[in-house]
Write an enzyme that holds these catalytic residues in place. Structure first.
Site, PDB file in Angstrom:
ATOM      1  N   ARG A 173      -2.563 -30.916  26.714  1.00 30.93           N
ATOM      2  CA  ARG A 173      -2.465 -32.256  26.128  1.00 30.93           C
ATOM      3  C   ARG A 173      -3.830 -32.898  25.917  1.00 30.93           C
ATOM      4  NH1 ARG A 173       2.066 -35.470  25.745  1.00 30.93           N
ATOM      5  NH2 ARG A 173       2.986 -33.497  25.158  1.00 30.93           N
ATOM      6  N   HIS A 205       7.161 -38.204  33.863  1.00 30.82           N
ATOM      7  CA  HIS A 205       6.394 -37.713  32.711  1.00 30.82           C
ATOM      8  C   HIS A 205       5.984 -36.266  32.990  1.00 30.82           C
ATOM      9  CE1 HIS A 205       3.904 -37.688  29.214  1.00 30.82           C
ATOM     10  NE2 HIS A 205       2.897 -38.415  29.622  1.00 30.82           N
ATOM     11  N   HIS A 214      15.172 -37.778  27.797  1.00 33.58           N
ATOM     12  CA  HIS A 214      13.934 -38.088  27.069  1.00 33.58           C
ATOM     13  C   HIS A 214      14.082 -39.475  26.475  1.00 33.58           C
ATOM     14  CE1 HIS A 214      10.507 -37.692  24.368  1.00 33.58           C
ATOM     15  NE2 HIS A 214      10.140 -36.665  25.120  1.00 33.58           N
ATOM     16  N   ARG A 252      11.409 -29.130  21.127  1.00 35.71           N
ATOM     17  CA  ARG A 252      10.532 -28.039  21.578  1.00 35.71           C
ATOM     18  C   ARG A 252      11.250 -27.038  22.490  1.00 35.71           C
ATOM     19  NH1 ARG A 252       6.539 -32.420  24.067  1.00 35.71           N
ATOM     20  NH2 ARG A 252       8.618 -33.143  24.685  1.00 35.71           N
ATOM     21  N   ASP A 272       9.865 -29.870  29.780  1.00 34.55           N
ATOM     22  CA  ASP A 272       9.484 -29.527  31.146  1.00 34.55           C
ATOM     23  C   ASP A 272      10.504 -28.600  31.810  1.00 34.55           C
ATOM     24  OD1 ASP A 272       8.174 -32.825  31.414  1.00 34.55           O
ATOM     25  OD2 ASP A 272       7.036 -30.948  31.296  1.00 34.55           O
ATOM     26  N   MET A 284      15.193 -33.698  37.234  1.00 33.80           N
ATOM     27  CA  MET A 284      13.920 -33.440  36.563  1.00 33.80           C
ATOM     28  C   MET A 284      14.061 -32.386  35.465  1.00 33.80           C
ATOM     29  SD  MET A 284      11.704 -35.447  37.924  1.00 33.80           S
ATOM     30  CE  MET A 284      12.884 -36.775  38.127  1.00 33.80           C
ATOM     31  N   GLY A 285      13.408 -32.649  34.325  1.00 33.38           N
ATOM     32  CA  GLY A 285      13.499 -31.725  33.207  1.00 33.38           C
ATOM     33  C   GLY A 285      14.602 -32.066  32.240  1.00 33.38           C
ATOM     34  N   PHE A 286      15.301 -33.156  32.544  1.00 36.03           N
ATOM     35  CA  PHE A 286      16.397 -33.561  31.641  1.00 36.03           C
ATOM     36  C   PHE A 286      16.179 -34.991  31.141  1.00 36.03           C
ATOM     37  CE2 PHE A 286      19.478 -30.146  31.832  1.00 36.03           C
ATOM     38  CZ  PHE A 286      19.114 -29.463  32.975  1.00 36.03           C
ATOM     39  N   HIS A 304       2.344 -35.234  21.477  1.00 38.26           N
ATOM     40  CA  HIS A 304       3.702 -35.783  21.333  1.00 38.26           C
ATOM     41  C   HIS A 304       3.676 -37.287  21.087  1.00 38.26           C
ATOM     42  CE1 HIS A 304       8.175 -35.664  22.217  1.00 38.26           C
ATOM     43  NE2 HIS A 304       7.961 -34.670  21.397  1.00 38.26           N
TER      44      HIS A 304
END
Ligand code: SDX
Length: 375
Positions: free
Chosen positions: A341, A226, A265, A274, A316, A261-263, A191
């Site tokens: 990664r 991250h 960017h 993705r 995530d 978390m997970g929200f 990424h």
């Protein structure tokens, strides 16, 4: 007065070129060496994607056979690596054990001491495949150790994704699980200049070795802003419990100024390109395991977050519940991210070696004016 040219967190700053991937928030797209990641996730093995990221082209049939054979031959852990992991307290986070194990791999690689051993492209090509093959064995070993289980040896008759699950669980899951896992690995592979990749590039820019650069990248990926977010998503789900609690939980969390978390960017501001692909894989897992409750909670929190903050999920967010349904321990989720990664990290490390330019930004001093000791 802070210099207006300061860009905290390097937000929006283009610091170099890369030919490895293109993250385009305007078109909400992600290309690996020009190929849309959605196409690669639909049609390619993780081995093919790894080869593409390293070599710039997908492998021919013969190249793939040779690459798969090489990777499968490198999966067994050295006893000294196992002992390095065993010396890490079992209560430590698995990312700490992974970081230690990769550092040990570097210590065991005596070719680093050869003349030009650190930068030799042929040696580094071999090291990249070695790291690709070793990380699943390390991650599986760490999870089984945490559960008090004996390690499961790798099988060279299984492809990368299937062998990873075999070593972790000691049994072969259904194809739908293997395929969802493969999709997650392809999506997590690369990424551009994310925090852990840029960390690796900074270390490589000093002409330090690939193991040192990967060890640093693992440290960066562990953070909840991250890679650590996929684990944190499941902690939030556990707090929420069920879909009908999502709005109340979110209102409380936002009132407490918590990051959800997970929200969000740093680059994608209209949604992570993705996510639709990983959400489809999650839906297949939900159907396979009959866990409609998980998807109901997933949707309830996403809808509540959209209504209150207009912030969309990142990769995530679907990955966490998917890995949970596959049976991985929550603390294993970020090591899984690292095992994917490693391909992007090493591709960027080698691109940085070729660029041969030290990364060293400036800072604006805002401390005390010059002063002298009164002695
Ligand atoms: C990954 O870079 C990559 O490519 C990373 C990655 C990859 O593949 O390598 O995509 C993988 O790391 C994905 C991100 C995983 N992290 C999380 O899910 C953690 C939660 N997300 C946030 O911490 C945040 O969204 C970041 C760190 C991801 C991005 O933050 P930015 O770009 O620095 O934006 P910001 O923190 O300045 O937020 C802008 C505003 C703020 O509100 P105000 O203070 O201006 O009122 O949006 C808010 C933030 O509070 N906000 C959030 C939020 N994300 C942003 N509020 C609550 N929850 C969130 N998740």
């Amino acid at each position: 007065m802070t210099d207006p040219d300061i860009h905290k967190g390097l937000a929006g700053v283009v610091v170099d070129t890369t030919t490895i991937s293109s993250v385009n928030p305007q078109t909400n797209s992600l290309l690996y060496r020009g190929y849309p990641v959605q196409e690669l996730a639909a049609h390619c093995s993780f081995e093919e994607v790894a080869y593409l990221l390293w070599h710039g082209e997908l492998p021919t049939a013969d190249e793939l056979v040779a690459f798969e054979a090489l990777e499968r031959s490198l999966r067994t852990l050295d006893d000294r690596t196992r002992r390095a992991i065993d010396d890490v307290p079992v209560t430590a986070h698995p990312m700490d054990a992974l970081r230690t194990a990769v550092s040990q791999l570097g210590g065991l690689d005596t070719t680093l001491q050869q003349p030009d051993g650190i930068l030799d492209p042929a040696l580094n090509d071999g090291r990249a495949v070695y790291l690709l093959a070793q990380l699943p064995s390390i991650v599986a070993y760490i999870q089984r150790r945490g559960r008090g289980l004996e390690p499961v040896e790798p099988r060279d008759d299984l492809d990368f994704s299937r062998n990873f699950l075999w070593m972790t669980f000691g049994e072969l899951p259904d194809d739908v699980v293997v395929d969802a896992f493969r999709v997650s690995l392809v999506l997590y592979a690369e990424h551009s200049f994310n925090a852990s990749t840029f960390t690796a590039r900074v270390i490589a820019s000093t002409l330090s070795d690939v193991y040192s650069a990967v060890t640093g990248a693992i440290g960066a990926l562990k953070g909840p802003l991250h890679g650590g977010a996929n684990e944190a998503v499941m902690h939030a789900f556990a707090e929420i419990g069920s879909a009908d609690n999502a709005e109340t939980w979110l209102d409380t969390a936002l009132a407490e100024k918590r990051k959800i978390m997970g929200f969000g960017h740093r680059v994608y501001k209209n949604g992570d390109s993705r996510v639709p692909t990983m959400r489809s894989a999650l839906e297949r897992l939900v159907e396979h395991y009959d866990r409609a409750d998980m998807l109901a909670l997933y949707d309830a929190l996403e809808n509540a977050m959209a209504a209150r903050k207009n912030i969309k999920p990142n990769l995530d967010y679907p990955s966490g519940p998917a890995y949970s349904l596959m049976g991985f321990d929550t603390e294993t989720f970020t090591p899984l991210f690292a095992a994917a990664r490693i391909t992007g990290w090493t591709a960027h490390i080698f691109e940085q070696y070729a660029a041969n330019s030290l990364i060293r930004p400036l800072s604006q001093y805002t401390g005390p004016e010059e002063r002298h000791l009164e002695r």
